[in-house]
Scaffold this motif. Sequence first.
Motif, PDB file in Angstrom:
ATOM      1  N   LYS A 162       7.606  12.680  10.648  1.00  0.00           N
ATOM      2  CA  LYS A 162       8.293  13.377   8.915  1.00  0.00           C
ATOM      3  C   LYS A 162       8.242  12.521   7.516  1.00  0.00           C
ATOM      4  N   ASP A 163       8.332  13.120   6.468  1.00  0.00           N
ATOM      5  CA  ASP A 163       7.752  12.217   5.396  1.00  0.00           C
ATOM      6  C   ASP A 163       8.395  11.627   5.222  1.00  0.00           C
ATOM      7  N   GLU A 164       8.160   9.925   4.060  1.00  0.00           N
ATOM      8  CA  GLU A 164       8.507   9.171   4.218  1.00  0.00           C
ATOM      9  C   GLU A 164       8.108   8.788   2.474  1.00  0.00           C
ATOM     10  N   PHE A 165       8.522   7.877   1.815  1.00  0.00           N
ATOM     11  CA  PHE A 165       8.994   7.662   0.563  1.00  0.00           C
ATOM     12  C   PHE A 165       7.931   5.714   0.696  1.00  0.00           C
ATOM     13  N   VAL A 166       7.209   5.410  -0.080  1.00  0.00           N
ATOM     14  CA  VAL A 166       7.280   3.923   0.316  1.00  0.00           C
ATOM     15  C   VAL A 166       6.990   4.376  -1.171  1.00  0.00           C
ATOM     16  N   LEU A 167       6.806   2.715  -1.229  1.00  0.00           N
ATOM     17  CA  LEU A 167       5.837   2.477  -2.911  1.00  0.00           C
ATOM     18  C   LEU A 167       5.066   0.873  -2.582  1.00  0.00           C
ATOM     19  N   PRO A 168       3.207   0.950  -3.171  1.00  0.00           N
ATOM     20  CA  PRO A 168       3.009   0.148  -2.895  1.00  0.00           C
ATOM     21  C   PRO A 168       3.415  -1.510  -2.754  1.00  0.00           C
ATOM     22  N   LYS A 169       3.304  -2.470  -1.958  1.00  0.00           N
ATOM     23  CA  LYS A 169       3.593  -3.850  -2.532  1.00  0.00           C
ATOM     24  C   LYS A 169       2.672  -4.709  -2.324  1.00  0.00           C
ATOM     25  N   ALA A 170       1.202  -4.791  -1.505  1.00  0.00           N
ATOM     26  CA  ALA A 170       0.371  -5.983  -1.937  1.00  0.00           C
ATOM     27  C   ALA A 170      -1.089  -4.634  -1.624  1.00  0.00           C
ATOM     28  N   VAL A 171      -2.079  -5.483  -2.427  1.00  0.00           N
ATOM     29  CA  VAL A 171      -3.342  -4.059  -2.966  1.00  0.00           C
ATOM     30  C   VAL A 171      -4.483  -4.825  -2.392  1.00  0.00           C
ATOM     31  N   GLN A 172      -5.366  -5.179  -1.547  1.00  0.00           N
ATOM     32  CA  GLN A 172      -6.119  -5.720  -1.473  1.00  0.00           C
ATOM     33  C   GLN A 172      -7.881  -5.202  -2.203  1.00  0.00           C
ATOM     34  N   ARG A 173      -8.781  -5.413  -3.017  1.00  0.00           N
ATOM     35  CA  ARG A 173      -9.740  -4.771  -3.342  1.00  0.00           C
ATOM     36  C   ARG A 173     -10.862  -5.962  -3.358  1.00  0.00           C
ATOM     37  N   ASP A 174     -12.092  -5.719  -2.575  1.00  0.00           N
ATOM     38  CA  ASP A 174     -13.074  -6.207  -3.024  1.00  0.00           C
ATOM     39  C   ASP A 174     -13.295  -7.138  -4.224  1.00  0.00           C
ATOM     40  N   ALA A 175     -13.755  -8.553  -4.022  1.00  0.00           N
ATOM     41  CA  ALA A 175     -13.705  -9.124  -5.006  1.00  0.00           C
ATOM     42  C   ALA A 175     -14.493  -8.312  -6.332  1.00  0.00           C
ATOM     43  N   ILE A 176     -16.416  -8.085  -6.021  1.00  0.00           N
ATOM     44  CA  ILE A 176     -17.271  -7.327  -5.934  1.00  0.00           C
ATOM     45  C   ILE A 176     -17.521  -6.106  -6.862  1.00  0.00           C
TER      46      ILE A 176
END
Length: 196
Positions: A67-81
């Motif tokens: 089933k579809d659920e709602f979510v909010l982004p809380k922590a996003v990790q990106r490549d530093a370079i």
Amino acid sequence: MSEVRLAAEPRTEFGKGAARRARRAGLVPGVVYGHGQAPVHVNLPGHDLMMALKTPNVLLSVPLEGKDEFVLPKAVQRDAIKGFLKHVDLLLVRRGEAVTVEIPLLTEGELAPGGNLLEHVLNTLPVEAEATHLPESVTVSVEGLSAGASILAKDLVLPKGTTLAVDADTVVLHVVSAQAEAPAEGETEEEAGAEA
């Protein structure tokens, strides 16, 4: 408040090698948690997720366990370079549930003449709102403000259904007077003052 539907597939492999393979396939490893449920590990489409995250506090709809659920982004990790997405933590939310998020604080208008400067004490404003109706930003007018003027959190006009999640007397913006011009190279401060 924008809502974006993303495909999601269960993630069964873990560790650096599995994460690298997922990223090579254009997927971003993530975990969904909240409401006392066991964390659910997923892979999300990288490009679609990156585009969705350009909107602050975007509400994502992802299929979880049928089933579809709602979510909010809380922590996003990106490549530093290179800046690509490496991992994302998603918080499970429900329609009608109040959540606390930070929204960008935007300004409009011109300060009073005199070369004054606007100091942003807060760049984002912590607010509480219904999970499926989160405001994207709040705008405040600085028209005609002069040095010494401050705008407090309680002075902001928030969208309907949104309340402050910070002390009402918190200073969010402050107008400061511009510093006196520095003397030109080789000129003493007294000479600079004499010319003025």
